[in-house]
Design a protein around this motif. Structure first.
Motif, mmCIF file in Angstrom:
data_model
loop_
_atom_site.group_PDB
_atom_site.id
_atom_site.type_symbol
_atom_site.label_atom_id
_atom_site.label_comp_id
_atom_site.label_asym_id
_atom_site.label_seq_id
_atom_site.Cartn_x
_atom_site.Cartn_y
_atom_site.Cartn_z
ATOM 1 N N ARG A 95 0.712 -1.516 -0.175
ATOM 2 C CA ARG A 95 0.041 0.199 0.258
ATOM 3 C C ARG A 95 0.553 1.194 0.260
ATOM 4 O O ARG A 95 1.735 1.464 0.637
ATOM 5 C CB ARG A 95 -1.193 0.035 1.245
ATOM 6 C CG ARG A 95 -1.626 -1.016 1.634
ATOM 7 C CD ARG A 95 -2.884 -1.019 1.423
ATOM 8 N NE ARG A 95 -3.529 0.355 0.787
ATOM 9 C CZ ARG A 95 -4.594 -0.141 -0.267
ATOM 10 N NH1 ARG A 95 -4.327 -1.479 -1.036
ATOM 11 N NH2 ARG A 95 -5.196 1.202 -0.753
ATOM 12 N N ASP A 125 -13.917 -5.643 2.373
ATOM 13 C CA ASP A 125 -12.944 -5.723 1.565
ATOM 14 C C ASP A 125 -12.920 -6.970 0.515
ATOM 15 O O ASP A 125 -13.301 -6.314 -1.340
ATOM 16 C CB ASP A 125 -11.694 -6.476 2.811
ATOM 17 C CG ASP A 125 -10.339 -6.937 1.559
ATOM 18 O OD1 ASP A 125 -10.889 -7.192 0.366
ATOM 19 O OD2 ASP A 125 -9.524 -7.501 2.080
ATOM 20 N N SER A 143 -13.594 -5.830 -3.011
ATOM 21 C CA SER A 143 -12.941 -6.195 -4.510
ATOM 22 C C SER A 143 -14.444 -6.212 -5.569
ATOM 23 O O SER A 143 -14.124 -6.551 -6.703
ATOM 24 C CB SER A 143 -13.020 -7.656 -4.429
ATOM 25 O OG SER A 143 -11.319 -7.630 -3.456
ATOM 26 N N GLU A 155 -14.548 -3.508 -7.431
ATOM 27 C CA GLU A 155 -13.779 -2.988 -8.465
ATOM 28 C C GLU A 155 -13.904 -4.734 -9.333
ATOM 29 O O GLU A 155 -13.186 -3.405 -10.949
ATOM 30 C CB GLU A 155 -12.363 -3.259 -7.761
ATOM 31 C CG GLU A 155 -12.544 -2.445 -6.387
ATOM 32 C CD GLU A 155 -11.478 -2.304 -5.485
ATOM 33 O OE1 GLU A 155 -10.769 -1.610 -5.203
ATOM 34 O OE2 GLU A 155 -11.174 -3.703 -5.437
ATOM 35 N N VAL A 214 -8.280 -3.870 -8.341
ATOM 36 C CA VAL A 214 -8.578 -4.763 -7.469
ATOM 37 C C VAL A 214 -7.573 -4.574 -6.334
ATOM 38 O O VAL A 214 -5.869 -4.675 -6.221
ATOM 39 C CB VAL A 214 -8.818 -6.452 -7.308
ATOM 40 C CG1 VAL A 214 -8.853 -7.110 -6.346
ATOM 41 C CG2 VAL A 214 -9.993 -6.273 -8.891
ATOM 42 N N GLY A 215 -8.088 -4.238 -5.224
ATOM 43 C CA GLY A 215 -7.348 -3.901 -4.286
ATOM 44 C C GLY A 215 -7.083 -2.446 -3.743
ATOM 45 O O GLY A 215 -5.421 -1.775 -3.207
ATOM 46 N N SER A 229 -6.534 -7.254 6.498
ATOM 47 C CA SER A 229 -6.657 -6.935 5.238
ATOM 48 C C SER A 229 -5.478 -6.080 4.476
ATOM 49 O O SER A 229 -5.002 -5.315 5.042
ATOM 50 C CB SER A 229 -8.005 -6.384 5.049
ATOM 51 O OG SER A 229 -7.791 -5.528 3.271
ATOM 52 N N PRO A 230 -4.296 -6.544 3.547
ATOM 53 C CA PRO A 230 -4.201 -5.387 3.218
ATOM 54 C C PRO A 230 -4.318 -4.219 2.615
ATOM 55 O O PRO A 230 -3.643 -3.238 2.582
ATOM 56 C CB PRO A 230 -2.985 -6.533 1.649
ATOM 57 C CG PRO A 230 -4.086 -7.721 1.668
ATOM 58 C CD PRO A 230 -5.001 -7.615 3.154
ATOM 59 N N ARG A 231 -5.513 -4.372 2.448
ATOM 60 C CA ARG A 231 -6.163 -2.730 2.532
ATOM 61 C C ARG A 231 -5.661 -1.675 4.052
ATOM 62 O O ARG A 231 -6.081 -0.335 3.286
ATOM 63 C CB ARG A 231 -7.462 -2.741 2.491
ATOM 64 C CG ARG A 231 -8.271 -3.492 0.840
ATOM 65 C CD ARG A 231 -9.098 -3.408 0.526
ATOM 66 N NE ARG A 231 -9.986 -4.376 -0.830
ATOM 67 C CZ ARG A 231 -10.716 -3.597 -1.670
ATOM 68 N NH1 ARG A 231 -9.730 -2.552 -2.240
ATOM 69 N NH2 ARG A 231 -10.678 -5.195 -2.767
#
Length: 322
Positions: A7, A116, A120, A123, A130-131, A155-157
């Motif tokens: 990110r 999340d 997704s 998106e 995505v992401g 989440s990586p978000r």
């Protein structure tokens, strides 16, 4: 857990709250010197105004000139009937102009996972990366604080963990009606544990920690005092509710010029002394101060914040003469 690396790091010294249902405020916010804005569909919108506010937010995201500000939309929390429609309307309507969604009243990691997943799906349907849209998680009650480590890692978000003091104070039955101020009768800092808990969760997962609002918008000294406490601990920024709070937030969460210059000197001196030309030493002197690898790490933090704030050096390092 290893910190997510994908990110972008978007500085958030000052984060302006803007009612999503008020076109005049949305227009004015574009010209303010803040790092980030969040267009609010939650507390700043009456229930009857929420459906229309979604479309107002989409319009201003698509047509407004937000410059380099991080653009965030605060949706309603998952316990309401509005959340999914907030997300669908905003992301389908203006997803390419949304940097993050701010989810309030987060109580567990599953709520981040649900957002999340929904993001997704939208998106993919809209042809967006995505992401690409981040998540900001707002901690507003005891359960959320107990689960903050899992929330920050959910989440990586996730880009930031945000303290929401008003709802948090209410959830604890704290005896105060002034959001952000110390409760009367308690001789210490009632928020120290909360702030440190959020900060630890954020840092262990490589995300930013943001302090919540101070509602006495005409009390400049009170704002500086409250902001100074979280800034001293290491928080990255704070919400602002009024233009009068913006300059103070940008100043408080940026290094002083003297500290920034000193940090850059430490980095230069350490690089020189650890090089072959400087004697390949792991520890050396910078004036009367011994510096080593730990000094370098501390200096990187201050220098990084200074650079992000646009500070310019007023000193330069000169290697010692042989």
């Amino acid at each position: 857990m290893n910190a997510p690396a994908a990110r972008p790091v978007r500085p958030r010294r000052s984060v302006l709250a803007v009612p999503g249902s008020n076109p005049r405020f949305l227009e004015k916010a574009q010209g303010l010197d803040v790092d980030a804005v969040f267009l609010d569909l939650e507390d700043a919108c009456a229930p009857s105004a929420k459906p229309g506010a979604r479309h107002t937010v989409v319009k201003f995201l698509n047509e407004g000139d937000w410059g380099r500000k991080t653009r965030v939309v605060r949706v309603n929390d998952w316990s309401t009937e509005w959340t999914y429609r907030d997300v669908v309307t905003v992301v389908e309507g203006a997803g390419e102009h949304v940097d993050c969604l701010l989810l309030p009243k987060v109580r567990d990691a599953g709520q981040i996972g649900a957002l999340d997943l929904l993001l997704s799906q939208i998106e993919r349907a809209m042809g967006l990366p995505v992401g690409g849209i981040g998540i900001e998680a707002q901690i507003e009650d005891a359960t959320g604080l107990v689960n903050v480590d899992a929330i920050a890692a959910a989440s990586p978000r996730v880009e930031t963990v945000v303290f929401g003091p008003a709802d948090f104070m209410a959830s604890l039955n704290m005896r105060s009606l002034v959001v952000g101020e110390q409760p009367p009768g308690y001789p210490a800092d009632a928020y120290h544990y909360v702030l440190m808990r959020i900060l630890m969760a954020a840092r262990s997962n490589g995300v930013q920690a943001i302090d919540g609002p101070y509602l006495q918008i005409r009390n400049a000294e009170g704002f500086r005092e409250v902001a100074g406490r979280s800034a001293a601990l290491g928080f990255d920024g704070k919400w602002v509710l009024h233009p009068d709070q913006v300059a103070a937030a940008n100043e408080v969460y940026s290094p002083a010029q003297e500290d920034y210059d000193h940090a850059e000197l430490i980095l230069d001196a350490y690089a020189y002394h650890t090089s072959e030309a400087g004697g390949a030493r792991g520890a050396a002197m910078l004036g009367d101060e011994m510096i080593d690898e730990a000094s370098r790490k501390m200096a990187l933090v201050v220098a990084g914040k200074g650079r992000a704030a646009g500070l310019r050096r007023t000193t330069s390092f000169e290697p010692p003469r042989a």
